[in-house]
Design a protein around this motif. Structure first.
Motif, mmCIF file in Angstrom:
data_model
loop_
_atom_site.group_PDB
_atom_site.id
_atom_site.type_symbol
_atom_site.label_atom_id
_atom_site.label_comp_id
_atom_site.label_asym_id
_atom_site.label_seq_id
_atom_site.Cartn_x
_atom_site.Cartn_y
_atom_site.Cartn_z
ATOM 1 N N THR A 164 52.790 7.935 81.813
ATOM 2 C CA THR A 164 53.442 7.855 80.509
ATOM 3 C C THR A 164 53.717 6.393 80.162
ATOM 4 O O THR A 164 53.568 5.491 81.005
ATOM 5 C CB THR A 164 54.769 8.616 80.512
ATOM 6 N N ARG A 221 56.598 4.985 79.706
ATOM 7 C CA ARG A 221 57.661 4.489 80.582
ATOM 8 C C ARG A 221 57.127 4.207 81.983
ATOM 9 O O ARG A 221 57.479 3.190 82.605
ATOM 10 C CB ARG A 221 58.817 5.500 80.649
ATOM 11 N N GLN A 222 56.285 5.078 82.494
ATOM 12 C CA GLN A 222 55.724 4.865 83.828
ATOM 13 C C GLN A 222 54.827 3.637 83.871
ATOM 14 O O GLN A 222 54.806 2.914 84.868
ATOM 15 C CB GLN A 222 54.954 6.112 84.259
ATOM 16 N N ASP A 274 58.429 7.189 74.945
ATOM 17 C CA ASP A 274 58.351 6.780 76.346
ATOM 18 C C ASP A 274 57.759 7.839 77.257
ATOM 19 O O ASP A 274 57.212 7.532 78.310
ATOM 20 C CB ASP A 274 59.725 6.362 76.863
ATOM 21 N N ASP A 275 57.830 9.125 76.854
ATOM 22 C CA ASP A 275 57.313 10.189 77.708
ATOM 23 C C ASP A 275 55.893 10.601 77.317
ATOM 24 O O ASP A 275 55.353 11.581 77.840
ATOM 25 C CB ASP A 275 58.227 11.410 77.667
ATOM 26 N N LYS A 276 55.275 9.844 76.425
ATOM 27 C CA LYS A 276 53.921 10.157 75.973
ATOM 28 C C LYS A 276 52.873 9.465 76.849
ATOM 29 O O LYS A 276 53.056 8.330 77.288
ATOM 30 C CB LYS A 276 53.714 9.705 74.526
#
Length: 248
Positions: A104, A106-107, A141-143
């Motif tokens: 993602t 964020r990752q 952020d979670d995409k």
């Protein structure tokens, strides 16, 4: 000179640099300096040396002749083990984003922070939230990268490039795959980062972008390098537009 005075070296200094592939000279006479807060365009047709200049700055390609220093590193003498140290002080943005597709947003950003020694997850999340806000990607952020538009992917790539507070951002044709509105938004974001003190070197073949963002501009053409002023040499797309107008 007063003892309290300091001679401030530029972040980047190139003097009569030649870049070659074997016996073939890609570009010669590259001379320019970059200081904090500078915004500089490199322009010219595909294959004229813009990307080669970028590659020498982050140590992916050697210079053949001349003097070149970046952030205190002499690029004629830099050792292989020093190149990662140099790159940690640079933010590099590519045309094709180069985001990790299985992570993602964020990752992707956390991966960069962790690679440079940030192990405190709370501090990392705070920094990530700050950067996502700066590039207008709150709520994304979670995409995964595949779930973002081209402009959003490029903003995520910019977020990754600035997450570790680089001294210089290298943006190699960052708007090449974007529509005009997205391209202008990305360039506006990079210009704002330079206004806040980060030096930005952006390569582009678009005269529309250059003419909308007045900045120091260098033209790569016929193996040479020169400073130009607006209006810049028309890009290939501009020439095609003019041809269409004449046919009407």
């Amino acid at each position: 000179m007063d003892a309290s005075e300091e001679i401030k070296a530029p972040l980047l200094s190139y003097e009569k640099v030649r870049i070659s592939h074997g016996n073939y000279t890609v570009i010669d006479g590259v001379t320019f300096t970059i200081d904090s807060g500078d915004f500089v365009f490199l322009t010219g047709s595909t294959g004229t040396g813009k990307s080669s200049i970028m590659r020498t700055i982050y140590g992916d390609m050697k210079i053949s002749d001349g003097k070149a220093s970046v952030l205190g590193y002499n690029l004629r003498e830099i050792k292989k083990k020093q190149i990662p140290e140099l790159r940690r002080q640079l933010g590099i943005i590519f045309q094709d984003y180069k985001l990790l597709g299985n992570k993602t947003v964020r990752q992707n950003l956390y991966f960069c922070l962790k690679a440079t020694g940030q192990k405190d997850r709370k501090k990392a999340d705070e920094r990530i939230d700050e950067i996502l806000s700066a590039v207008a990607l709150e709520g994304k952020d979670d995409k995964l990268p595949s779930e973002l538009s081209g402009g959003e992917q490029q903003r995520a790539a910019i977020a990754r490039a600035i997450i570790n507070k680089p001294k210089i951002i290298l943006a190699d044709e960052p708007t090449g795959n974007l529509d005009f509105t997205s391209a202008m938004n990305i360039t506006s974001l990079l210009k704002r980062l330079s206004d806040e003190g980060t030096a930005v070197i952006m390569s582009t073949h678009s005269s529309e972008i250059i003419n909308n963002f007045k900045a120091r501009t260098y033209l790569c053409k016929d193996h040479s390098f020169e400073e130009i002023t607006s209006p810049c040499v028309p890009s290939e797309s501009d020439n095609q537009t003019e041809d269409r107008k004449e046919d009407q």
